[in-house]
Design an enzyme around this catalytic site. Structure first.
Site, mmCIF file in Angstrom:
data_model
loop_
_atom_site.group_PDB
_atom_site.id
_atom_site.type_symbol
_atom_site.label_atom_id
_atom_site.label_comp_id
_atom_site.label_asym_id
_atom_site.label_seq_id
_atom_site.Cartn_x
_atom_site.Cartn_y
_atom_site.Cartn_z
ATOM 1 C CB SER A 135 46.514 30.442 30.549
ATOM 2 O OG SER A 135 45.225 30.455 29.996
ATOM 3 C CE LYS A 161 43.866 33.271 31.693
ATOM 4 N NZ LYS A 161 44.300 34.635 31.378
ATOM 5 C CE LYS A 163 41.722 30.811 27.922
ATOM 6 N NZ LYS A 163 41.694 32.267 27.705
ATOM 7 C CG ASP A 188 39.998 34.129 30.500
ATOM 8 O OD1 ASP A 188 39.026 34.889 30.329
ATOM 9 O OD2 ASP A 188 41.041 34.188 29.813
ATOM 10 C CD GLU A 213 41.760 36.807 32.157
ATOM 11 O OE1 GLU A 213 42.383 36.159 33.032
ATOM 12 O OE2 GLU A 213 42.186 36.939 31.003
ATOM 13 C CG ASP A 238 42.338 39.499 28.537
ATOM 14 O OD1 ASP A 238 43.055 40.336 27.964
ATOM 15 O OD2 ASP A 238 42.462 38.269 28.320
ATOM 16 C CE LYS A 262 46.056 38.570 27.635
ATOM 17 N NZ LYS A 262 45.016 37.757 26.981
ATOM 18 N N GLY A 290 49.280 36.956 28.703
ATOM 19 C CA GLY A 290 50.062 36.376 27.609
ATOM 20 C C GLY A 290 49.184 36.059 26.420
HETATM 21 MG MG MG Z 1 41.775 36.329 29.084
#
Ligand code: MG
Length: 368
Positions: A135, A161, A163, A188, A213, A238, A262, A290
């Site tokens: 990520s 991933k 952001k 995400d 996400e 998430d 998670k 994570g």
């Molecule tokens: Mg997330």
């Protein structure tokens, strides 16, 4: 197993590089380690609450308070038939899943150690290696982002991933997709959009993302269902998922097609396994997320990710992604884009207690 003693250790860790998300930049990562003792064995858990209430309402300080004043006073002295029983013992405390999970996960490690089996076996895991994903926080410009993605792809990561936030989405994902046409890509948003931006989000359909996400607010399953109807890209939830009930509700409403699990966010490993089982039953892909864990939390996550229904690469990176030096031996190292699942007893890695104790800034001990 009867819990004879518990300890809390607050350790301020510094990330090897800043991690910026729509919630703001992050450079330090305070960690609370929970240890539970029984019959000469010690189980380790790690609390994933962040310093600020930016991901959920929990923080390091609320977790310390809840652990100290409400959870450990009832867990210590309790006789647990199974690790998941921690949640029954503390059922008088509403919410605070991250604080509860830290205790519950320590109980899993303790249980596995008392049984002399690896955690992966205690959880019903089937894979010896799990696919790793990485990520990336928000980057300052396009060339930095492309360089970072390239470095992770070369290192062997199979899924990256990125952001995004309003105004930094299509223009961020587009160049990455052009440069890496076959890479498993995830965007995400950490809940930073609203339905007003549906046209913008629809443009992401052109990039063949594995998933989008948490585009909308954590408490808005209804609008997520409307958005999912409007998008081809599968939505993964998430922040919205805090329990098995949340997953069932989201799937019934059509709010997502993929679930990020998670353990800290859902109150521990027993709930994470229950969510895994529900997703598997309903044919919904799931993966393990994570929270910038040290090697202790990472070991729990990797063992969980070995369950057969976690069919997508998780936010499971090697130790050096976040830490100049991890707090466990051996550290987690990528092998052909995968992380080997530790096969020693319990979490299968050894917390470096000398180093942890040298870094501790606050400690509390509970005895039966
Ligand atoms: Mg997330």
């Amino acid at each position: 197993m009867r819990i004879e003693r518990a300890q809390l250790r607050l350790v301020p860790l510094e990330l090897s590089e800043p991690f910026d998300s729509p919630a703001g930049p992050r450079r330090n990562r305070p960690v609370i380690f929970v240890t539970l003792e029984s019959d000469g064995a010690v189980g380790w858990g790690e609390c994933v609450a962040l310093a600020s209430p930016s991901f959920t309402y929990e923080t390091t300080e609320t977790a310390w308070h809840v652990l100290t004043d409400h959870l450990l006073p009832v867990v210590v002295g309790a006789d647990l038939a199974s690790p998941g029983d921690v949640l029954t013992v503390v059922s008088g405390v509403r919410g605070h899943p991250m604080a509860k999970a830290a205790v519950e996960m320590a109980a899993w490690d303790l249980h596995a150690k008392l049984e002399g089996v690896p955690l992966v076996e205690a959880l019903g895991g089937t894979h010896r290696r799990v696919a790793a994903g990485v990520s990336l926080g928000l980057q300052r410009d396009e060339s930095t982002l492309l360089e970072r993605v390239e470095a992770f792809v070369e290192r062997g990561y199979r899924r990256v991933k990125i952001k995004i936030e309003p105004g930094r989405d299509v223009e961020v994902i587009g160049p990455v997709r052009s440069r890496f046409p076959d890479l498993g890509l995830v965007a995400d948003a950490n809940g930073s959009y609203s339905l007003r931006e549906v046209d913008r989000l629809r443009q992401l359909d052109g990039f063949g993302l594995l998933m989008l996400e948490q585009p909308l607010a954590w408490d808005d399953l209804r609008d997520h269902a409307k958005l999912q109807e409007a998008l081809q890209t599968p939505i993964c939830l998430d922040e919205s998922i805090r329990s098995l009930n949340d997953v069932a509700f989201a799937l019934d409403l059509g709010s997502c097609r993929i679930v990020s699990v998670k353990p800290g966010r859902v109150g521990g490993l027993a709930n994470a396994v229950a969510i895994h089982d529900l997703c598997r039953e309903r044919g919904v892909p799931a993966w393990v997320g994570g929270m910038l864990e040290s090697g202790v939390g990472r070991a729990h996550n990797v063992a969980l990710a070995s369950l057969p229904g976690f069919t997508l690469p998780g936010d499971l990176s090697e130790s050096r992604r976040y830490w100049n030096r991890d707090l466990v031996t051996p550290e987690f190292v990528l092998v052909d884009g995968q992380l080997p699942v530790p096969d020693g007893v319990g979490i299968g890695v050894h917390p470096d207690q000398g180093r942890i104790d040298a870094l501790v800034v606050r400690r509390a001990t509970f005895t039966a």
